[in-house]
Design a protein around this motif. Structure first.
Motif, mmCIF file in Angstrom:
data_model
loop_
_atom_site.group_PDB
_atom_site.id
_atom_site.type_symbol
_atom_site.label_atom_id
_atom_site.label_comp_id
_atom_site.label_asym_id
_atom_site.label_seq_id
_atom_site.Cartn_x
_atom_site.Cartn_y
_atom_site.Cartn_z
ATOM 1 N N ALA A 9 0.832 -1.219 0.000
ATOM 2 C CA ALA A 9 0.000 0.000 0.000
ATOM 3 C C ALA A 9 0.862 1.264 0.000
ATOM 4 O O ALA A 9 0.865 2.023 0.957
ATOM 5 C CB ALA A 9 -0.921 -0.023 1.222
ATOM 6 N N PRO A 10 1.591 1.492 -1.086
ATOM 7 C CA PRO A 10 2.479 2.661 -1.108
ATOM 8 C C PRO A 10 1.714 3.971 -1.328
ATOM 9 O O PRO A 10 0.595 3.957 -1.853
ATOM 10 C CB PRO A 10 3.380 2.378 -2.315
ATOM 11 N N SER A 11 2.339 5.055 -0.929
ATOM 12 C CA SER A 11 1.823 6.385 -1.252
ATOM 13 C C SER A 11 2.613 6.890 -2.458
ATOM 14 O O SER A 11 3.843 6.886 -2.418
ATOM 15 C CB SER A 11 2.027 7.337 -0.069
ATOM 16 N N GLU B 294 -2.168 4.718 -1.703
ATOM 17 C CA GLU B 294 -2.631 5.552 -0.592
ATOM 18 C C GLU B 294 -2.297 7.007 -0.923
ATOM 19 O O GLU B 294 -1.278 7.548 -0.508
ATOM 20 C CB GLU B 294 -1.995 5.058 0.707
ATOM 21 N N VAL C 287 -6.225 3.456 6.100
ATOM 22 C CA VAL C 287 -5.532 2.173 6.022
ATOM 23 C C VAL C 287 -6.330 1.086 6.759
ATOM 24 O O VAL C 287 -6.452 -0.043 6.275
ATOM 25 C CB VAL C 287 -4.078 2.310 6.550
ATOM 26 N N LEU D 94 5.962 1.534 11.029
ATOM 27 C CA LEU D 94 4.510 1.662 11.216
ATOM 28 C C LEU D 94 3.981 0.775 12.338
ATOM 29 O O LEU D 94 2.781 0.691 12.560
ATOM 30 C CB LEU D 94 3.795 1.353 9.894
#
Ligand code: GLU
Length: 277
Positions: free
Chosen positions: A8-10, A42, A192, A210
Motif C-alpha cells: 500500500a504505497p503512497s 494511498e 488504512v 509503522l
C-alpha cells in the motif's frame, strides 16, 4: 481461511529498494500460500501525491515481476467511504473538530507534556471542551477532526504480531489522534484500517516504522467492528552508511537500477540475500 496480503504505497516518489522489499515480502507470502496479493495506492494527500508516481509504481512492480489480484484500489477515489466512517464516529460523540494551528498547539503544550510515538508532544486538548455553540459558530473555519481518546479508548485490546505473539494494544499513547486533517478530509490511520478491513486483508506486512501505529489501528477496528488482520512488521532497509532508505537515495530507486542495466532477477536476489544498494 485463505491469506490476503497487500502492498500500500503512497505515490509521493519512485519506488526504491525498501519499497521493493516490502512489496516482495507481501507478494511472496500470498503466492506461497496460494492466497491473494492486493495493490492499493494511498494517495489521499493531494499536496504530496502525483499521478505520474502512481503510474510509475505499477510499472516498476510489474518490471520486478510482481502481479496483483483484482483492480488497484486508489484511495482518493473513495473519500466518501472515509467520510462515512467519520460521520459515524461523530454521531457517536467520539471525534471533535480541532481548530488549532501548529503554533496554537505549541503554545498550549506544557513543558512536561507526554509525547506520542512520533516524538511530538500529545495534543493538549484545547478544542476538546468547546461547546456545541462554539463549534457551530466556527463550523466554516478550517479544522481537523480528532478522536476523543478518553471516550473512545477500550481496555484490553490485543493484536497478533508474527514472531512476537499477542501484543497488548495501547492506543492512548496517541492522545487525541487526528483522523481528518485541515487540508485532507481523512487520515492515513483511518483509511488504512478501513481499507484493510474492506478488502479482507488477513496479513499486514509493512515496515517496522509503522508498528507503533498498529496500536491506534487496533482501536479503530474495535470501534468500527472491523476484522483484525495479523501483523508482520519487517526491518527497514538501510543504505551503506546505515541510514534508512528514503527519497534522497536516488541510486536505490528501481528506475535508476533498471537504467544502470541491473535485471529484475538480480534485484530480487539481492533483496533476498539482504544486500542493499
Ligand atoms: N501508505 C503507507 C506508506 O507508504 C503504508 C501503509 C501501510 O502499509 O500500512 O508509508
Amino acid at each position: 481461511m485463505s491469506i490476503v496480503t497487500r502492498f500500500a504505497p503512497s505515490p509521493t516518489g519512485y519506488l526504491h529498494l525498501g519499497h521493493a522489499f516490502s512489496a516482495l515480502t507481501a507478494w511472496r507470502r500470498a503466492r506461497a500460500a496460494g492466497g491473494r496479493f492486493l495493490l492499493r495506492l494511498e494517495d489521499i494527500d493531494p499536496t504530496r501525491c502525483r499521478p505520474e508516481f502512481a503510474v510509475a509504481i505499477q510499472e516498476d512492480l510489474a518490471w520486478l515481476g510482481l502481479d496483483w489480484d483484482g483492480p488497484v484500489r486508489v484511495q482518493s477515489e473513495h473519500m466518501d467511504d472515509y467520510a462515512a466512517v467519520l460521520d459515524e464516529l461523530r454521531a457517536r460523540g467520539l471525534i471533535y473538530p480541532c481548530f488549532c494551528s501548529r503554533a496554537d498547539i505549541r503554545r498550549h503544550v506544557i513543558a512536561a507534556a507526554p509525547h506520542g510515538p512520533d516524538g511530538a508532544p500529545l495534543y493538549p486538548g484545547t478544542c476538546r471542551g468547546l461547546t456545541d455553540r462554539d463549534r457551530a459558530v466556527r463550523a466554516d473555519e478550517p479544522h481537523a477532526l480528532r478522536l476523543d481518546m478518553a471516550r473512545a479508548s477500550i481496555e484490553g485490546l490485543t493484536f497478533e504480531e508474527e514472531g512476537e505473539g499477542t501484543v497488548a494494544a495501547d492506543p492512548a499513547r496517541f492522545g487525541d489522534a487526528v483522523l481528518a486533517r485541515k487540508d485532507t478530509p481523512s487520515s492515513y490511520h483511518l483509511c488504512v484500517t478501513h481499507d484493510d478491513a474492506l478488502q479482507g486483508v488477513t496479513l499486514v506486512t509493512r515496515g517496522e516504522d509503522l508498528k507503533a501505529a498498529t496500536h491506534l489501528h487496533r482501536l479503530l477496528q474495535a470501534l468500527m467492528g472491523w476484522a483484525v488482520p495479523v501483523y508482520a512488521h519487517h526491518h527497514l532497509l538501510t543504505d551503506t552508511s546505515g541510514r534508512r532508505l528514503a527519497k534522497r537515495n536516488n541510486a536505490a530507486t528501481l528506475r535508476a537500477l533498471r537504467a544502470s542495466g541491473i535485471t529484475a532477477n538480480e534485484v530480487r536476489d539481492r533483496l533476498h540475500r539482504g544486500e542493499m544498494a
